[in-house]
Motif scaffolding. Structure first.
Motif, PDB file in Angstrom:
ATOM      1  N   ASN A  92       0.828  -1.216   0.000  1.00  0.00           N
ATOM      2  CA  ASN A  92       0.000   0.000   0.000  1.00  0.00           C
ATOM      3  C   ASN A  92       0.858   1.260   0.000  1.00  0.00           C
ATOM      4  OD1 ASN A  92      -2.365  -1.460  -0.053  1.00  0.00           O
ATOM      5  ND2 ASN A  92      -2.666  -1.400   2.164  1.00  0.00           N
ATOM      6  N   ALA A  93       1.954   1.224   0.767  1.00  0.00           N
ATOM      7  CA  ALA A  93       2.859   2.368   0.797  1.00  0.00           C
ATOM      8  C   ALA A  93       3.494   2.592  -0.575  1.00  0.00           C
ATOM      9  CB  ALA A  93       3.938   2.171   1.857  1.00  0.00           C
ATOM     10  N   ALA A  94       3.851   1.501  -1.258  1.00  0.00           N
ATOM     11  CA  ALA A  94       4.418   1.606  -2.604  1.00  0.00           C
ATOM     12  C   ALA A  94       3.385   2.159  -3.581  1.00  0.00           C
ATOM     13  CB  ALA A  94       4.925   0.246  -3.071  1.00  0.00           C
ATOM     14  N   ALA A  95       2.119   1.705  -3.438  1.00  0.00           N
ATOM     15  CA  ALA A  95       1.056   2.214  -4.309  1.00  0.00           C
ATOM     16  C   ALA A  95       0.843   3.709  -4.103  1.00  0.00           C
ATOM     17  CB  ALA A  95      -0.242   1.447  -4.038  1.00  0.00           C
ATOM     18  N   HIS A  96       0.897   4.146  -2.830  1.00  0.00           N
ATOM     19  CA  HIS A  96       0.762   5.584  -2.547  1.00  0.00           C
ATOM     20  C   HIS A  96       1.947   6.355  -3.119  1.00  0.00           C
ATOM     21  CE1 HIS A  96       0.466   9.041   0.572  1.00  0.00           C
ATOM     22  NE2 HIS A  96      -0.222   9.323  -0.518  1.00  0.00           N
ATOM     23  N   LEU A  97       3.123   5.780  -3.040  1.00  0.00           N
ATOM     24  CA  LEU A  97       4.313   6.444  -3.572  1.00  0.00           C
ATOM     25  C   LEU A  97       4.177   6.681  -5.070  1.00  0.00           C
ATOM     26  CD1 LEU A  97       7.312   7.166  -2.457  1.00  0.00           C
ATOM     27  CD2 LEU A  97       7.973   5.192  -3.822  1.00  0.00           C
ATOM     28  N   MET A  98       3.590   5.723  -5.782  1.00  0.00           N
ATOM     29  CA  MET A  98       3.486   5.820  -7.237  1.00  0.00           C
ATOM     30  C   MET A  98       2.549   6.941  -7.687  1.00  0.00           C
ATOM     31  SD  MET A  98       3.728   1.917  -8.708  1.00  0.00           S
ATOM     32  CE  MET A  98       2.596   1.147  -7.559  1.00  0.00           C
ATOM     33  N   VAL A  99       1.717   7.431  -6.760  1.00  0.00           N
ATOM     34  CA  VAL A  99       0.872   8.579  -7.083  1.00  0.00           C
ATOM     35  C   VAL A  99       1.720   9.787  -7.474  1.00  0.00           C
ATOM     36  CG1 VAL A  99      -0.773  10.234  -6.099  1.00  0.00           C
ATOM     37  CG2 VAL A  99      -1.032   7.802  -5.637  1.00  0.00           C
ATOM     38  N   PHE A 100       2.931   9.852  -6.955  1.00  0.00           N
ATOM     39  CA  PHE A 100       3.790  11.009  -7.174  1.00  0.00           C
ATOM     40  C   PHE A 100       4.816  10.790  -8.287  1.00  0.00           C
ATOM     41  CE2 PHE A 100       2.386  11.031  -2.760  1.00  0.00           C
ATOM     42  CZ  PHE A 100       1.850  12.311  -2.658  1.00  0.00           C
TER      43      PHE A 100
END
Length: 470
Positions: A240-248
């Motif tokens: 989930n943290a990686a998925a949130h990171l990919m937003v940027f």
């Protein structure tokens, strides 16, 4: 029994050394690399840069009020084959910053029924002169006010760009440290599960040999299951943290990107805690004044001050003085035979008797200034609170990290000591597991505090509004 315990202890110790000394095989993306990608390619970063261009376009528009203007006025009348009149007036007007308008041109009028005041020599008449407001508009007028406000608007857009980038980098920076925290906790649980599996296999082997009761395998299995459950949760948090990171992560502000397979943040062993930079304490007041949010309010008050000045100027009567030197057109050369006695001039005067419109507009501008000053004071207090809060958090997390780093070392000593006792037959797997649980919890707590420390550092820079400058 002792030989079996020694075998298990040897396996546990060896596996721990092996796991802790592993090198990353994937691609490591550092915090600075990630932030540079965001700052360069994120859509909001691109949008923020448009603020500068909008400010420049606004300035260009305001400067247009001072552009020279060509004019040509032709009026003719023909009736019953007669030329009643033909009026031609062409020239150029040049506004200036000082309120004076320079005007020059050529006039040629003729006709059977021409108004005598419009008579010009047969070759036409050259004229050049000025128009000067000696009342309202002498010190400031709409044109000059708009240009000055456009200059301030350009600075406000620069501050707005800085605020947008500051907010973007703060949110993306927090996402990185969440990713960092989740990944390193996941690593801890990977090691914990591997150790629990080795222990379970050892206990099961001992039970088969009759050196340990079969019930011990149940306990070892439960420990492994609990750690597997924690591992799966940590993997979920990491994904989930990686998925949130990919937003940027974007390419040129238009193409969303995904992390390459194997891309990982830095491991916690390679990241040190950061103490508070003394620069922030030494320059706190100076940096506070330069904060882009407060800078916007300062510029807004300057714009209101310009409006106030313009409204005061409009309380004066309108008194415009015009003067034009005249010269007959000879050989197509303007003012070849100029005579100082040839001129025309005029005086224009007007003034409202009660000035209610002007006085009301001035009062509104004064109220707007008071409102802006009150809001500026409130915003200053809020920004200062956020700065002090971030500095306190940064300082506290660094102290906590220093303390807990020692705590982790102490837990590790306890674990190693317990393993030595177990090797000597003076302890049990239960005690070894208990020490391991304490050591694992301490490692996770240390990673969480380390991430908080770097978030607090990021938050401090954000609170000062400086992320957009880095």
């Amino acid at each position: 029994m002792k030989s079996s315990n020694f075998l298990i202890a040897l396996l546990l110790t060896g596996f721990t050394l092996q796991v802790s000394s592993q090198e990353l095989t994937g691609k490591v993306m550092s915090f600075d690399q990630f932030m540079e990608i965001v700052k360069t390619h994120h859509p909001i970063a691109k949008q923020a840069n448009l603020k500068i261009q909008v400010g420049e376009a606004t300035m260009q528009q305001a400067r247009g009020g001072f552009d020279p203007k060509l004019f040509n006025d032709v009026s003719q009348k023909y009736f019953n084959d007669k030329n009643y009149y033909s009026l031609i007036d062409a020239g150029v007007k040049i506004p200036t910053w000082f309120g004076i308008e320079v005007k020059g041109g050529y006039e040629q009028n003729k006709g059977n029924y021409l108004n005598p005041e419009n008579n010009t020599p047969s070759n036409g008449l050259w004229y050049a002169g000025i128009s000067l407001p000696v009342g309202a508009g002498l010190f400031i007028d709409e044109r000059r006010a708009e240009l000055r406000k456009a200059q301030l608007f350009q600075e406000m857009n620069t501050a707005e760009r800085q605020l947008m980038v500051n907010e973007l980098l703060f949110e993306s920076g927090k996402a990185y440290w969440d990713w960092f925290e989740a990944y390193n906790i996941y690593r801890v649980y990977q090691e914990a599960v591997a150790l629990a599996n080795v222990r379970y296999q050892g206990v099961k082997q001992n039970a088969l040999l009759g050196d340990q009761p079969a019930m011990d395998t149940v306990e070892a299995g439960i420990q492994m299951q609990n750690r597997q459950l924690a591992l799966r949760q940590s993997k979920l948090d990491y994904d989930n943290a990686a998925a949130h990171l990919m937003v940027f992560l974007w390419a040129d502000g238009t193409i969303p990107l995904e992390l390459e397979n194997g891309t990982q943040p830095e491991v916690n062993e390679n990241i040190l805690g950061k103490g508070v930079d003394p620069y922030y304490f030494a320059q706190r007041d100076t940096l506070l004044i330069k904060h882009p949010k407060l800078k916007q309010f300062q510029l807004k008050m300057e714009q209101i001050a310009i409006d106030q000045r313009l409204k005061r100027e409009q309380l004066k009567p309108t008194l415009n003085l015009k003067y034009n030197a005249l010269s007959e057109a000879i050989n197509s050369t303007p003012f070849e035979e100029y005579n100082a006695n040839n001129y025309n001039w005029g005086l224009e005067f007007s003034m409202p008797i009660l000035l209610r419109k002007e006085r009301g507009a001035l009062r509104l501008a004064e109220y707007k200034m008071q409102e802006a000053e009150l809001e500026y004071g409130n915003q200053t207090a809020e920004v200062l609170y956020k700065i002090n809060s971030a500095l306190n958090e940064w300082e506290a997390t660094k102290d906590q990290l220093d303390i807990y780093t020692q705590t982790v070392l102490d837990y590790n000593r306890l674990l190693n000591g317990e393993r030595q006792l177990f090797n000597a037959g003076e302890s049990s797997l239960f005690m070894v597991n208990s020490r391991e649980v304490g050591f694992i919890s301490a490692q996770i707590k240390q990673i969480e505090i380390l991430a908080k420390n770097h978030k607090a550092r990021l938050k401090t820079t954000y609170s000062f509004g400086l992320l957009g400058e880095q």
